[in-house]
Design a protein around this motif. Structure first.
Motif, PDB file in Angstrom:
ATOM      1  N   ALA A  38       0.445  -1.294  -0.376  1.00  0.00           N
ATOM      2  CA  ALA A  38      -0.290   0.000   0.073  1.00  0.00           C
ATOM      3  C   ALA A  38       1.014   1.418   0.050  1.00  0.00           C
ATOM      4  CB  ALA A  38      -0.960   0.443   1.302  1.00  0.00           C
ATOM      5  N   GLU A  39       2.392   1.114   0.264  1.00  0.00           N
ATOM      6  CA  GLU A  39       3.398   2.322   0.232  1.00  0.00           C
ATOM      7  C   GLU A  39       4.377   2.251  -0.914  1.00  0.00           C
ATOM      8  OE1 GLU A  39       3.556   3.805   4.323  1.00  0.00           O
ATOM      9  OE2 GLU A  39       3.980   1.727   4.719  1.00  0.00           O
ATOM     10  N   GLU A  47       8.209   4.876  -3.889  1.00  0.00           N
ATOM     11  CA  GLU A  47       8.694   5.419  -4.985  1.00  0.00           C
ATOM     12  C   GLU A  47       9.486   6.579  -4.924  1.00  0.00           C
ATOM     13  OE1 GLU A  47       7.337   2.139  -8.447  1.00  0.00           O
ATOM     14  OE2 GLU A  47       5.734   3.558  -7.417  1.00  0.00           O
ATOM     15  N   THR A  48       8.583   7.774  -4.340  1.00  0.00           N
ATOM     16  CA  THR A  48       9.141   9.499  -4.107  1.00  0.00           C
ATOM     17  C   THR A  48      10.494   9.180  -3.508  1.00  0.00           C
ATOM     18  OG1 THR A  48       7.032   9.466  -3.333  1.00  0.00           O
ATOM     19  CG2 THR A  48       8.606  11.377  -2.927  1.00  0.00           C
ATOM     20  N   GLU A  49      11.947   9.990  -4.488  1.00  0.00           N
ATOM     21  CA  GLU A  49      13.150  10.401  -4.216  1.00  0.00           C
ATOM     22  C   GLU A  49      13.964   9.015  -3.943  1.00  0.00           C
ATOM     23  OE1 GLU A  49      13.992  12.849  -4.682  1.00  0.00           O
ATOM     24  OE2 GLU A  49      12.250  13.956  -4.268  1.00  0.00           O
ATOM     25  N   LEU A  50      13.530   7.514  -4.803  1.00  0.00           N
ATOM     26  CA  LEU A  50      13.761   6.093  -3.917  1.00  0.00           C
ATOM     27  C   LEU A  50      15.033   6.395  -4.236  1.00  0.00           C
ATOM     28  CD1 LEU A  50      12.989   3.102  -3.788  1.00  0.00           C
ATOM     29  CD2 LEU A  50      13.213   2.771  -6.542  1.00  0.00           C
ATOM     30  N   LEU A  57      12.598  -1.722  -5.349  1.00  0.00           N
ATOM     31  CA  LEU A  57      11.543  -2.526  -4.022  1.00  0.00           C
ATOM     32  C   LEU A  57      11.214  -3.334  -4.096  1.00  0.00           C
ATOM     33  CD1 LEU A  57       9.864   1.417  -4.322  1.00  0.00           C
ATOM     34  CD2 LEU A  57      11.378   0.615  -2.402  1.00  0.00           C
ATOM     35  N   ILE A  58      10.673  -4.139  -3.283  1.00  0.00           N
ATOM     36  CA  ILE A  58       9.548  -5.515  -3.443  1.00  0.00           C
ATOM     37  C   ILE A  58       8.477  -4.884  -2.328  1.00  0.00           C
ATOM     38  CG2 ILE A  58       9.385  -7.872  -3.016  1.00  0.00           C
ATOM     39  CD1 ILE A  58      12.789  -8.460  -3.535  1.00  0.00           C
ATOM     40  N   GLY A  84      11.179 -17.844 -10.786  1.00  0.00           N
ATOM     41  CA  GLY A  84       9.933 -17.514 -10.387  1.00  0.00           C
ATOM     42  C   GLY A  84       9.622 -15.993 -11.110  1.00  0.00           C
ATOM     43  N   SER A  85       8.834 -15.222  -9.941  1.00  0.00           N
ATOM     44  CA  SER A  85       8.674 -14.077 -10.652  1.00  0.00           C
ATOM     45  C   SER A  85       9.156 -13.221  -9.210  1.00  0.00           C
ATOM     46  CB  SER A  85       7.393 -13.699 -10.809  1.00  0.00           C
ATOM     47  OG  SER A  85       5.965 -14.027  -9.990  1.00  0.00           O
ATOM     48  N   VAL A  86       9.818 -12.192  -9.236  1.00  0.00           N
ATOM     49  CA  VAL A  86       9.455 -11.280  -7.859  1.00  0.00           C
ATOM     50  C   VAL A  86       8.708 -10.156  -8.132  1.00  0.00           C
ATOM     51  CG1 VAL A  86      11.459 -10.248  -6.397  1.00  0.00           C
ATOM     52  CG2 VAL A  86      12.053 -12.122  -7.797  1.00  0.00           C
ATOM     53  N   PRO A  87       7.733  -9.576  -7.065  1.00  0.00           N
ATOM     54  CA  PRO A  87       6.740  -8.702  -7.595  1.00  0.00           C
ATOM     55  C   PRO A  87       8.164  -7.339  -7.271  1.00  0.00           C
ATOM     56  CG  PRO A  87       6.803  -9.778  -5.062  1.00  0.00           C
ATOM     57  CD  PRO A  87       7.657 -10.470  -5.566  1.00  0.00           C
ATOM     58  N   SER A  88       7.351  -6.393  -7.593  1.00  0.00           N
ATOM     59  CA  SER A  88       7.567  -4.993  -7.988  1.00  0.00           C
ATOM     60  C   SER A  88       6.639  -3.712  -7.927  1.00  0.00           C
ATOM     61  CB  SER A  88       8.487  -4.728  -9.165  1.00  0.00           C
ATOM     62  OG  SER A  88       7.469  -4.911 -10.357  1.00  0.00           O
ATOM     63  N   CYS A  89       6.967  -2.879  -7.772  1.00  0.00           N
ATOM     64  CA  CYS A  89       5.986  -1.577  -7.402  1.00  0.00           C
ATOM     65  C   CYS A  89       6.137  -1.224  -8.415  1.00  0.00           C
ATOM     66  CB  CYS A  89       6.359  -0.335  -6.408  1.00  0.00           C
ATOM     67  SG  CYS A  89       6.905  -1.084  -4.893  1.00  0.00           S
TER      68      CYS A  89
END
Length: 262
Positions: free
Chosen positions: A221-222, A227-230, A236-237, A257-262
């Motif tokens: 949810a965040e 991602e702001t000023e990453l 990010l996962i 396998g797949s690694v989720p991303s934002c």
């Protein structure tokens, strides 16, 4: 001639209260806290000379890599924050202005706030232990002690849980859950393994990268805030559950396998 003289005079007179108001605002305390990236701590290692995680009643693994919980630092609940402080912080990427009530419970004394944060940390540690042992199917005779000095609140719950799992079981097939990486993150944990949002993630990513992390676990949810000023070089996962987090780390470690991303 009269109208030309009178109009500027009237404007000047009316401007006086505005100038006085702005001057007052510049020095008046405002209901905000100034926040910045705080310390991080590797839950697989030591903090102030003591192991963060101590386990008895079951064999433990020697781990490599790091699991870093992250924090933010904030001006104290009784600190005076003026307009100049707010304006200065507004234009900085390493600072954030947050409503004081979102950082500290409204109306509480400094001592009460410290007690509240300490209680939240203890509850988070107990829940992290319960979530980890439940995930692994361990028996109740396994005892876990968690120590982390000078940190309060519940946001280290997910990292505590992952640290316990890594020390007891790793990736489930003999390898490290971290894959030898420096992995940081944040998030609360419920006993059923649900990961909760915490706030301040844009600053926590900066603290994580500063201390060498290349991967950051963030409550899904965040994602937008993270991602702001990453910082460059930080992946990010997004996570929502303990199982999903472990699955993502195993997929990252093994390259399958797949690694989720934002």
């Amino acid at each position: 001639m009269l109208s030309r003289l009178t109009r500027p005079r009237a404007v000047a007179v009316c401007a006086l209260p505005v100038v006085a108001l702005l001057a007052t605002a510049a020095f008046a305390p405002l209901p905000f806290s100034l926040t910045q990236p705080g310390m991080t701590a590797n839950v697989l290692g030591e903090n102030k000379g003591e192991p963060v995680i101590t386990i008895s009643g079951a064999p433990t693994r020697k781990t490599s890599g790091q699991l870093r919980m992250t924090t933010i630092e904030a001006t104290g609940p009784d600190a005076t924050v003026g307009l100049g402080d707010v304006v200065d912080s507004w234009f900085r990427t390493d600072r954030a202005v947050m409503p004081r009530d979102s950082v500290y419970p409204s109306g509480d004394t400094v001592k009460e706030i410290e007690q509240h944060n300490a209680a939240e940390m203890r509850e988070s540690q107990d829940t992290a232990t319960e979530a980890a042992l439940s995930y692994l199917g361990e028996k109740n005779d396994v005892k876990v002690t968690l120590r982390l000095a000078d940190v309060g609140g519940p946001s280290a719950g997910l990292l505590f849980t992952l640290g316990i799992i890594d020390k007891l079981d790793g990736d489930g097939s003999g390898g490290d859950l971290t894959g030898g990486r420096n992995i940081a993150g944040t998030g609360t944990i419920d006993a059923d393994g649900t990961v909760g949002a915490v706030g301040g993630v844009a600053l926590k990513t900066q603290a994580a990268r500063r201390d060498g992390a290349t991967v950051f676990l963030v409550p899904k949810a965040e994602c937008a805030d993270a991602e702001t000023e990453l910082p460059k070089g930080l992946r990010l996962i997004p996570v929502t559950t303990l199982k999903g987090t472990v699955d993502a780390l195993v997929a990252l470690e093994k390259g399958t396998g797949s690694v989720p991303s934002c």
